[in-house]
Design a protein around this motif. Structure first.
Motif, PDB file in Angstrom:
ATOM      1  N   SER A  63      11.342  27.730   9.919  1.00  0.00           N
ATOM      2  CA  SER A  63      12.753  27.383  10.122  1.00  0.00           C
ATOM      3  C   SER A  63      13.536  27.393   8.798  1.00  0.00           C
ATOM      4  O   SER A  63      14.698  27.806   8.766  1.00  0.00           O
ATOM      5  CB  SER A  63      12.876  26.005  10.793  1.00  0.00           C
ATOM      6  OG  SER A  63      12.228  25.004  10.025  1.00  0.00           O
TER       7      SER A  63
ATOM      8  N   GLU B 241      15.654  36.055  17.229  1.00  0.00           N
ATOM      9  CA  GLU B 241      14.884  34.833  17.473  1.00  0.00           C
ATOM     10  C   GLU B 241      14.228  34.870  18.848  1.00  0.00           C
ATOM     11  O   GLU B 241      13.084  34.435  19.022  1.00  0.00           O
ATOM     12  CB  GLU B 241      15.794  33.606  17.356  1.00  0.00           C
ATOM     13  CG  GLU B 241      16.204  33.291  15.923  1.00  0.00           C
ATOM     14  CD  GLU B 241      17.007  32.010  15.838  1.00  0.00           C
ATOM     15  OE1 GLU B 241      17.031  31.262  16.837  1.00  0.00           O
ATOM     16  OE2 GLU B 241      17.612  31.756  14.787  1.00  0.00           O
TER      17      GLU B 241
ATOM     18  N   ALA C 262       8.266  37.936  12.234  1.00  0.00           N
ATOM     19  CA  ALA C 262       9.721  37.811  12.103  1.00  0.00           C
ATOM     20  C   ALA C 262      10.300  38.935  11.256  1.00  0.00           C
ATOM     21  O   ALA C 262      11.346  39.515  11.585  1.00  0.00           O
ATOM     22  CB  ALA C 262      10.070  36.453  11.497  1.00  0.00           C
TER      23      ALA C 262
END
Length: 539
Positions: A246, A470, A441
């Motif tokens: 995060s 996301e 990611a």
């Protein structure tokens, strides 16, 4: 066997000074090795099960308690953080006060915390009691290994650890299936309440069967500063790994905590050379096989837990399976771990750990490479082959690395060694999820815009692209409500193809980690102190 790690097997009338307390009797249930194994397996099953079963309950908890996504993340992170930070200190407590007492306290506390979660009416209470679960779980895991080490003779120890590893593997992999059944047909509270009768059973069996074994030179004092330094270093490391997805890997906060953890470990290592009874005698790591075993557990957990993390999203979000169906598709993995663990124990006993460990990591590397070839339309048979090979590869590593670590440590440090083994696995799992998550990611962020454009879909703003990325990272197609069916199909195809490209790259990295672990496995050998607990009880 060294004279410092002997176990007293004399009767009460002729006990030598400084000998272990409460030696196992020659008959009956108390101290019987195989009944001891059953007892500790029941307790360990709760901890392993809770590592995965709760993930299925999280959506129901979120809805029922009105929790945010960040709150729900802490249901898992709080448990994991407490477990990882406490393991080595908990192992030391077992070495100091006896593994029987530590195990019984751990079982009782874990079951009580589970019941308290089921009775909770706020997310804060759930997270708080999950932290207690982690602490009590840390007490019983190293104690279980210490009890096995002290009870089984060398020629039976690998088989016992094999069955112990089988229970952990089966519980971990079976968690999503059981959790899905309980949440779907009962409620989310039942996921926690189920630990109460299991804990009561483990406590009753423990009181009736377990006997205490302590080496004659077991620690008599506590390295309080060492505990503080190690716990702080572990906390900073695990916190950084938890928050990195995060915060971002380039964020200053991530690297601040990583730097703090490195400083903490350095100060801890310095202090351990000065204190009379250190928390972890650094001389342990002069044993190349023991050090290799710890590194091997870290690498295995990176490859396994990190790689498997994406498979659950692949099955549920790409193939559209329910949690129960996804769990059933992982049965080949579970089944091969159940079958392979006792067989691996027998092989390691006969041939030593080096070849089975290297072969297991090679099979793991091949399986992870195979998983990198999965596509959106891959059938169940092909998936099952790779899952089965992964389970077959993991079995000897779970058994052999545990024996190498615990067997190469003196008996009086078996709790610390068990804590090292479990801490290595927890840190490896966190590293695997964080690092492979970053790989995923990065790949999705790199590919999504181009794939979206190539499919002829309307362009997205940067904010929309970030939001879509996301969703795609967990295999979800970002289809807005009211989207025409033809466009929805295109978006779904792009999302799934992009997710699979990221999962493939992450699986290849996991395969590379497993390949490195093959070389590390060649440095292992049978524990020189593996027979320190031999001769206690009866087989």
């Amino acid at each position: 066997m060294t004279s410092q790690t002997t176990i007293d097997t004399t009767g009460p009338g002729d006990k030598a000074s400084g000998a272990p307390s409460d030696p196992a009797p020659s008959g009956g249930l108390r101290g019987h090795p195989w009944f001891t194994l059953i007892t500790v397996a029941v307790g360990v099953m709760m901890v392993a099960l809770d590592g995965t079963i709760v993930a299925i309950a999280n959506p129901a908890i979120q809805k029922d308690l009105g929790a945010s996504f960040a709150d729900v993340q802490w249901i898992t992170n709080g448990y994991f953080l407490a477990l990882a930070v406490s393991l080595i200190t908990a192992g030391k407590l077992g070495d100091r006060f006896g593994h029987r007492q530590t195990f019984l306290i751990g079982v009782t506390g874990f079951a009580a915390a589970s019941g308290a979660i089921g009775l909770s009416h706020s997310i804060a209470a759930v997270v708080t009691f999950r932290v207690f679960q982690g602490v009590f779980g840390a007490l019983l895991m190293p104690a279980a290994l210490g009890l096995l080490r002290a009870t089984f003779p060398a020629e039976k120890l690998n088989m016992a650890i094999g069955i112990w590893g089988m229970v952990i593997g089966a519980s971990t992999a079976g968690g999503p299936i059981l959790g899905g059944v309980l949440v779907e047909h009962v409620n989310w509270q039942s996921v926690f309440f189920i630990n109460v009768p299991v804990g009561v059973l483990a406590l009753v069996l423990g009181l009736l069967i377990l006997t205490d074994h302590r080496a004659e030179n077991a620690p008599r004092s506590f390295d309080v500063l060492g505990i503080v330094l190690l716990s702080g270093a572990m906390f900073c490391l695990v916190w950084a790994l938890i928050k990195a997805p995060s915060w971002g890997w380039g964020d200053g906060r991530t690297w601040t905590f990583i730097a703090a953890s490195l400083l903490g470990f350095a100060l801890f290592a310095f202090w351990e050379t000065k204190v009379r009874e250190p928390l972890i005698p650094l001389g342990l790591f002069r044993s190349v096989p023991l050090s290799a075993g710890v590194v091997l557990m870290v690498l295995m957990a990176i490859a396994f837990m990190g790689g498997l993390f994406f498979v659950t999203f692949y099955l549920q979000n790409v193939h559209g399976m329910s949690p129960i169906d996804a769990g059933l598709h992982l049965l080949p993995l579970t089944g091969m771990m159940i079958v392979g663990s006792p067989l691996a124990g027998a092989m390691i006993t006969k041939f030593g750990p080096r070849i089975p460990l290297a072969g297991g990591m090679l099979a793991t590397a091949i399986a992870m490479y195979g998983m990198s070839t999965l596509k959106a339309g891959t059938g169940s048979l092909t998936m099952s082959i790779w899952f089965a090979l992964l389970g077959l590869g993991l079995a000897p590593v779970m058994v052999g690395a545990t024996e190498v670590i615990v067997g190469n440590a003196p008996l009086e440090l078996s709790g610390v060694a068990g804590g090292l083994q479990q801490a290595a696995m927890q840190i490896g799992g966190s590293l695997g999820t964080a690092v492979l998550g970053a790989v995923m990611a990065s790949k999705v962020d790199h590919d999504l815009a181009g794939n979206w454009k190539d499919a002829g879909l309307p362009p997205l703003s940067q904010a929309q692209l970030d939001q879509a990325s996301e969703a795609v990272q967990v295999g979800v197609a970002p289809v807005p409500k009211g989207t025409p069916e033809a466009f929805a199909a295109k978006i779904t195809s792009v999302a799934h193809d992009t997710f699979i490209s990221g999962m493939s790259l992450a699986s290849l990295v996991a395969a590379g980690v497993a390949a490195v672990a093959v070389l590390v496995a060649l440095l292992t050998k049978r524990g020189q102190n593996a027979d320190a607990g031999a001769g206690v009880g009866h087989i």
